[in-house]
Write a protein that holds these residues in place. Structure first.
Motif, PDB file in Angstrom:
ATOM      1  N   UNK A 209       0.657  -1.182  -0.084  1.00  0.00           N
ATOM      2  CA  UNK A 209      -0.130   0.030  -0.180  1.00  0.00           C
ATOM      3  C   UNK A 209       0.724   1.379   0.095  1.00  0.00           C
ATOM      4  N   UNK A 210       0.336   2.368  -0.599  1.00  0.00           N
ATOM      5  CA  UNK A 210       1.174   3.359  -0.765  1.00  0.00           C
ATOM      6  C   UNK A 210       0.350   4.569  -0.772  1.00  0.00           C
ATOM      7  N   UNK A 211       1.105   6.031  -0.601  1.00  0.00           N
ATOM      8  CA  UNK A 211       0.461   7.318  -0.699  1.00  0.00           C
ATOM      9  C   UNK A 211       1.030   8.039  -1.787  1.00  0.00           C
ATOM     10  N   UNK A 212       0.161   8.711  -2.627  1.00  0.00           N
ATOM     11  CA  UNK A 212       0.859   9.311  -3.871  1.00  0.00           C
ATOM     12  C   UNK A 212       0.590  10.655  -3.769  1.00  0.00           C
ATOM     13  N   UNK A 213       1.504  11.813  -3.805  1.00  0.00           N
ATOM     14  CA  UNK A 213       1.363  13.058  -3.670  1.00  0.00           C
ATOM     15  C   UNK A 213       1.585  13.568  -5.032  1.00  0.00           C
ATOM     16  N   UNK A 214       0.663  14.514  -5.381  1.00  0.00           N
ATOM     17  CA  UNK A 214       1.144  15.284  -6.754  1.00  0.00           C
ATOM     18  C   UNK A 214       0.029  16.238  -7.077  1.00  0.00           C
ATOM     19  N   UNK A 215      -0.197  16.628  -8.106  1.00  0.00           N
ATOM     20  CA  UNK A 215      -1.038  17.720  -8.571  1.00  0.00           C
ATOM     21  C   UNK A 215      -1.661  17.690 -10.000  1.00  0.00           C
ATOM     22  N   UNK A 216      -2.548  18.290 -10.416  1.00  0.00           N
ATOM     23  CA  UNK A 216      -3.116  18.639 -11.708  1.00  0.00           C
ATOM     24  C   UNK A 216      -3.302  19.967 -11.946  1.00  0.00           C
ATOM     25  N   UNK A 217      -2.965  20.071 -13.241  1.00  0.00           N
ATOM     26  CA  UNK A 217      -3.398  21.554 -13.929  1.00  0.00           C
ATOM     27  C   UNK A 217      -3.835  21.325 -15.428  1.00  0.00           C
ATOM     28  N   UNK A 218      -4.999  22.110 -15.514  1.00  0.00           N
ATOM     29  CA  UNK A 218      -5.616  22.096 -16.751  1.00  0.00           C
ATOM     30  C   UNK A 218      -5.285  22.742 -17.759  1.00  0.00           C
ATOM     31  N   UNK A 226      -3.607  21.952  -8.795  1.00  0.00           N
ATOM     32  CA  UNK A 226      -4.679  21.494  -7.825  1.00  0.00           C
ATOM     33  C   UNK A 226      -3.866  20.306  -6.878  1.00  0.00           C
ATOM     34  N   UNK A 227      -3.683  20.413  -5.789  1.00  0.00           N
ATOM     35  CA  UNK A 227      -3.118  19.187  -4.984  1.00  0.00           C
ATOM     36  C   UNK A 227      -3.958  17.928  -4.881  1.00  0.00           C
ATOM     37  N   UNK A 228      -3.168  16.808  -5.055  1.00  0.00           N
ATOM     38  CA  UNK A 228      -3.886  15.506  -4.829  1.00  0.00           C
ATOM     39  C   UNK A 228      -3.112  14.706  -3.814  1.00  0.00           C
ATOM     40  N   UNK A 229      -3.767  13.704  -3.231  1.00  0.00           N
ATOM     41  CA  UNK A 229      -3.145  12.742  -2.244  1.00  0.00           C
ATOM     42  C   UNK A 229      -4.123  11.517  -2.377  1.00  0.00           C
ATOM     43  N   UNK A 230      -3.408  10.583  -3.036  1.00  0.00           N
ATOM     44  CA  UNK A 230      -4.460   9.348  -3.233  1.00  0.00           C
ATOM     45  C   UNK A 230      -3.526   8.098  -2.425  1.00  0.00           C
ATOM     46  N   UNK A 231      -4.404   7.203  -2.527  1.00  0.00           N
ATOM     47  CA  UNK A 231      -3.881   6.080  -1.893  1.00  0.00           C
ATOM     48  C   UNK A 231      -4.355   4.833  -2.689  1.00  0.00           C
ATOM     49  N   UNK A 232      -3.344   3.861  -2.841  1.00  0.00           N
ATOM     50  CA  UNK A 232      -3.475   2.658  -3.524  1.00  0.00           C
ATOM     51  C   UNK A 232      -2.445   1.620  -3.705  1.00  0.00           C
ATOM     52  N   UNK A 233      -2.587   0.785  -4.466  1.00  0.00           N
ATOM     53  CA  UNK A 233      -1.808  -0.477  -4.386  1.00  0.00           C
ATOM     54  C   UNK A 233      -1.578  -0.949  -5.857  1.00  0.00           C
ATOM     55  N   UNK A 234      -0.321  -1.878  -6.156  1.00  0.00           N
ATOM     56  CA  UNK A 234      -0.395  -2.170  -7.341  1.00  0.00           C
ATOM     57  C   UNK A 234      -0.104  -1.216  -8.460  1.00  0.00           C
ATOM     58  N   UNK A 235      -1.009  -0.857  -9.507  1.00  0.00           N
ATOM     59  CA  UNK A 235      -0.827  -0.009 -10.650  1.00  0.00           C
ATOM     60  C   UNK A 235      -1.952   1.076 -10.658  1.00  0.00           C
ATOM     61  N   UNK A 236      -2.663   1.150  -9.495  1.00  0.00           N
ATOM     62  CA  UNK A 236      -3.578   2.124  -9.438  1.00  0.00           C
ATOM     63  C   UNK A 236      -3.848   2.970  -8.281  1.00  0.00           C
TER      64      UNK A 236
END
Length: 271
Positions: A209-218, A226-236
């Motif tokens: 399991x991991x936490x991904x930090x990043x952001x999105x610009x349009x 826009x900051x994002x903080x996502x959680x996941x496992x594997x490739x998603x």
């Protein structure tokens, strides 16, 4: 041949927007495009996805042109996921290069570096062989080598070599950091840029399991990040954010990406 092909929704049915010099784009001076498949940013899109900045867990084996295929591995549709480079030998010995992308949801894209492209074609894989029907071009077949990452075949009757652009990763934590170009699946217009800043193991959670930090610009407001903080496992990875629920699904080779941001479905690749 009686082979049953997978038909993916969203396949192009519109008319061609340029005069085709011939069925094979390498035989004419003018490349041709489907009007709904033309990339809006031609210079950035012709080469396909960039390579990750770090090695994969399983390196790709580059097969010399014309090597004899001696074994057919057991492959499935999901084993095609990622980006593949190909080279076609023309009637007079000239060579034409391009790539094929198989996204995590089995949608597809094929393109020549000269500009021609087609999307969501019919294809199937069984007994170590890829069989695809490319609209306006004909049949593409590949018999894979025992490594499952290289092969040889034919494209509309012309000799073809086929190989993975990059090896596979165990998790997006091994490759996702960097920039990703995203476009809308419906119009193919550049829509957003995803920047993954960091991916770390999530303490106290199950292994992997991991936490991904990043952001999105349009594209319509590139200055706002826009900051994002996502959680996941594997490739998603996924989670809530100020721009709505975000879901990311990367290909196993670290080159392709499907993204859902709020109600919008996007696809893209590494910049």
């Amino acid at each position: 041949s009686g082979r049953e092909l997978h038909w993916h929704k969203g396949a192009c049915t519109r008319s061609w927007s340029a005069r085709a010099p011939s069925r094979r784009p390498w035989r004419g001076a003018m490349s041709w495009w489907c009007c709904c498949c033309r990339p809006k940013d031609d210079a950035a899109r012709l080469k396909g996805p960039a390579l990750p900045g770090r090695p994969s867990t399983r390196s790709s084996i580059r097969t010399p042109h014309g090597e004899k295929v001696d074994h057919r591995p057991e492959l499935h549709i999901e084993d095609l996921e990622g980006c593949w480079d190909f080279e076609v030998e023309g009637d007079s010995g000239e060579r034409w290069n391009g790539y094929v992308c198989f996204f995590p949801d089995a949608s597809s894209l094929i393109a020549y570096y000269s500009g021609w492209t087609a999307r969501n074609f019919k294809y199937d894989v069984s007994e170590g062989q890829l069989f695809a029907l490319i609209d306006g071009q004909g049949v593409l077949t590949v018999i894979f080598n025992k490594d499952g990452e290289t092969g040889a075949g034919k494209f509309d009757g012309a000799p073809l070599s086929f190989r993975r652009r990059h090896g596979l990763f165990n998790s997006l934590a091994d490759h996702a950091v960097g920039g990703w170009q995203l476009w809308t699946r419906e119009s193919q217009e550049a829509a957003a840029k995803l920047t993954v800043m960091e991916v770390n193991a999530e303490e106290g959670e199950e292994a992997g399991a991991f936490v991904l930090w990043g952001g999105v610009s349009f594209a319509n407001d590139e200055e706002t990040f826009y900051d994002i903080e996502l959680r996941g496992k594997g490739h998603s990875a996924g989670g809530a954010s100020k721009i709505g629920h975000v879901l990311l699904q990367f290909s196993q080779d670290g080159l392709l990406l499907l993204a859902t941001i709020g109600p919008t479905h996007l696809e893209g690749w590494r910049q």
